[in-house]
Design a protein around this motif. Structure first.
Motif, PDB file in Angstrom:
ATOM      1  N   HIS A 124       7.054  -6.353   3.481  1.00  0.00           N
ATOM      2  CA  HIS A 124       6.717  -5.239   4.377  1.00  0.00           C
ATOM      3  C   HIS A 124       7.853  -5.009   5.360  1.00  0.00           C
ATOM      4  O   HIS A 124       8.524  -5.952   5.784  1.00  0.00           O
ATOM      5  N   HIS A 152       0.848  -1.209   0.000  1.00  0.00           N
ATOM      6  CA  HIS A 152       0.000   0.000   0.000  1.00  0.00           C
ATOM      7  C   HIS A 152       0.877   1.251   0.000  1.00  0.00           C
ATOM      8  O   HIS A 152       2.084   1.177   0.297  1.00  0.00           O
ATOM      9  N   HIS A 170      -2.345  -6.435   7.718  1.00  0.00           N
ATOM     10  CA  HIS A 170      -1.900  -6.193   6.340  1.00  0.00           C
ATOM     11  C   HIS A 170      -2.960  -6.641   5.344  1.00  0.00           C
ATOM     12  O   HIS A 170      -3.784  -7.516   5.651  1.00  0.00           O
ATOM     13  N   ASP A 229       6.399   1.805   5.757  1.00  0.00           N
ATOM     14  CA  ASP A 229       5.171   1.026   5.989  1.00  0.00           C
ATOM     15  C   ASP A 229       4.272   1.154   4.767  1.00  0.00           C
ATOM     16  O   ASP A 229       3.550   2.136   4.612  1.00  0.00           O
ATOM     17  N   GLY A 230       4.375   0.166   3.892  1.00  0.00           N
ATOM     18  CA  GLY A 230       3.620   0.163   2.629  1.00  0.00           C
ATOM     19  C   GLY A 230       4.533   0.419   1.446  1.00  0.00           C
ATOM     20  O   GLY A 230       4.799  -0.505   0.653  1.00  0.00           O
ATOM     21  N   GLN A 280       7.440  -4.544  11.686  1.00  0.00           N
ATOM     22  CA  GLN A 280       6.941  -3.601  12.709  1.00  0.00           C
ATOM     23  C   GLN A 280       7.145  -4.287  14.057  1.00  0.00           C
ATOM     24  O   GLN A 280       6.270  -4.921  14.611  1.00  0.00           O
ATOM     25  N   GLU A 290      -5.159   1.060   3.207  1.00  0.00           N
ATOM     26  CA  GLU A 290      -4.760  -0.085   4.048  1.00  0.00           C
ATOM     27  C   GLU A 290      -4.822   0.331   5.510  1.00  0.00           C
ATOM     28  O   GLU A 290      -5.246  -0.433   6.374  1.00  0.00           O
ATOM     29  N   GLU A 291      -4.410   1.564   5.809  1.00  0.00           N
ATOM     30  CA  GLU A 291      -4.359   1.979   7.221  1.00  0.00           C
ATOM     31  C   GLU A 291      -5.737   2.295   7.794  1.00  0.00           C
ATOM     32  O   GLU A 291      -5.879   2.392   9.010  1.00  0.00           O
TER      33      GLU A 291
HETATM   34 MN    MN Z   1       1.425  -1.503   6.275  1.00  0.00          MN
END
Ligand code: MN
Ligand code: HGY
Ligand code: MN
Length: 417
Positions: free
Chosen positions: A202, A91, A365, A102-103, A205, A136-137
């Motif tokens: 990804h 994303h 995700h 992130d994405g 995290q 996505e978020e």
């Molecule tokens: Mn993500």
């Protein structure tokens, strides 16, 4: 020369691709990046992606759900015959004040992997697509993985069209203003049936790879997670003219909700409970609020544990609200059950990746949504800080390159079987 630099971006180099978008959607107030769906920064990122895909000879389409698909078809085939496709991607939207990885790391790595496959002389016998999933978020309309949920048919289009952002504008209005047709959103079973595997890379995290001192891992599971909107209504009044005994203060109840969530979460081993967003109405320093909106994010490997925590917090909040003369409504915005990624696919890829470690994750995700309908795998790339959803999120250049190599190995395996 195009909008963001040289006409032809560095081949096979996800670091260079990420550097090209490092100036898009920077947030001078929060720090980091704020790239909500259908915003100008997200639009710019879509333009960047399309430019980079087209210059690689990929055929780009945007589907009714706003998902971008950049296709590399086997020689001698044409688009309508696409089946047994391999899809990779991620994303481009972000949380408020998020990181640049992130994405986008998954999208840049997928574009770079196309270059690497070509350099290796790989000639796919089945179509490959690089996909970009919107929202996505869930940062603008509240429902996480909205694009992939629409594609998979697990969220009702009418509900989505009526979702509102924090200005009160609906998904239908905002998406139409951005040039999309909200009448077209919804399940796409034919597209799903044409896909035989999805692999999402990804940034990790968390610090699992740091502790293992490895650059790349495969995903084992995503723990269950959901988000609930809590609305507390009281009686607005003057901060100075209203005696304490005469108040119905929703902010006091919001404080109780947060205390309760913390206590209930700490009582369950390895549960996670967060309130990261609170809106006080009307929001004046000398004003007793009339209402408070807050959102709970609760996660645990056991779905029952998540629902038990939410039920307990709801009960404690309602008791407190009754004694304060306030009302409370708690509504589930989205829930994702625990996802175990396809073991047979994971094990096959582990052999391709020479025994990469397998790590579970507390982050959701699109791959987690699609895992229910398509054999799906995830790759994680080491994040030295382990932090995410913050400007402190990072990934080292060598590890990013290792991630591209790993994704290329995985795609080569899947494309030539
Ligand atoms: Mn993500
Ligand atoms: O919230 C999550 O877990 C993901 O980053 N969307
Ligand atoms: Mn995220």
């Amino acid at each position: 020369m195009n909008a963001r630099g040289p006409v032809v971006s560095a081949r096979g180099d996800a670091n260079a691709l990420l550097a090209e978008i490092a100036g898009i959607g920077t947030d001078p107030v929060r720090g980091g990046y704020t790239r909500p769906v259908f915003s100008a920064p997200e639009r710019d990122l879509r333009v960047w992606f399309i430019e980079r895909a087209v210059e690689r000879g990929l055929e780009v389409e945007t589907d009714g759900n706003g998902i971008l698909w950049a296709w590399w078809d086997p020689e001698g085939t044409d688009a309508p015959a696409r089946r047994d496709a391999i899809v990779t991607g991620s994303h481009l939207d972000s949380v408020p004040g998020g990181g640049n990885y992130d994405g986008p790391l998954g999208v840049a790595s997928a574009l770079a992997a196309v270059d690497v496959l070509r350099e290796r002389g790989i000639r796919p016998v089945r179509p490959l697509a690089v996909a970009v999933f919107p929202e996505e978020e869930g940062s603008r309309f509240g429902v996480a993985c909205l694009g992939s949920r629409l594609l998979a048919g697990v969220v009702a289009p009418d509900r989505v069209r009526a979702l509102t952002d924090d200005t009160g504008r609906t998904y239908a209005e905002v998406s139409a203003d951005a040039g999309f047709d909200p009448a077209l959103i919804g399940a796409d079973p034919d597209r799903l049936a044409a896909i035989s595997a999805f692999v999402e890379l990804h940034v990790e995290q968390g610090r699992g790879l740091v502790d293992l001192d490895r650059p790349v891992a495969l995903a084992g599971a995503i723990i269950a997670h959901g988000r609930w909107h809590v609305r507390i209504e009281g009686r607005g009044d003057h901060a100075g003219a209203t005696r304490m005994a005469d108040r119905q203060d929703p902010v006091v109840i919001a404080a109780e909700t947060i205390r309760s969530l913390r206590a209930q979460t700490l009582a369950v081993d390895d549960a996670r409970g967060t309130v990261g967003r609170i809106v006080v109405t009307p929001g004046g320093t000398n004003v007793i609020a009339s209402a408070v909106d807050l959102w709970m994010d609760v996660r645990h490997r056991s779905e029952d544990a998540v629902h038990t925590i939410v039920a307990a917090v709801t009960a404690e909040t309602q008791r407190a609200a009754a004694s304060e003369g306030c009302t409370v409504t708690v509504s589930e915005q989205s829930f994702s059950p625990t996802v175990e990624f396809a073991p047979e696919m994971r094990d096959a890829l582990q052999s391709v990746l020479l025994d990469a470690p397998v790590l579970d994750t507390g982050a959701g995700h699109d791959a987690g949504v699609l895992a229910d309908v398509i054999p799906t795998a995830m790759l994680f790339v080491r994040n030295p800080t382990g932090a995410s959803h913050t400007p402190a999120e990072t990934a080292g250049a060598d590890d990013i390159a290792a991630g591209v190599d790993a994704l290329s190995d995985v795609l080569a395996h899947l494309l030539t079987r």
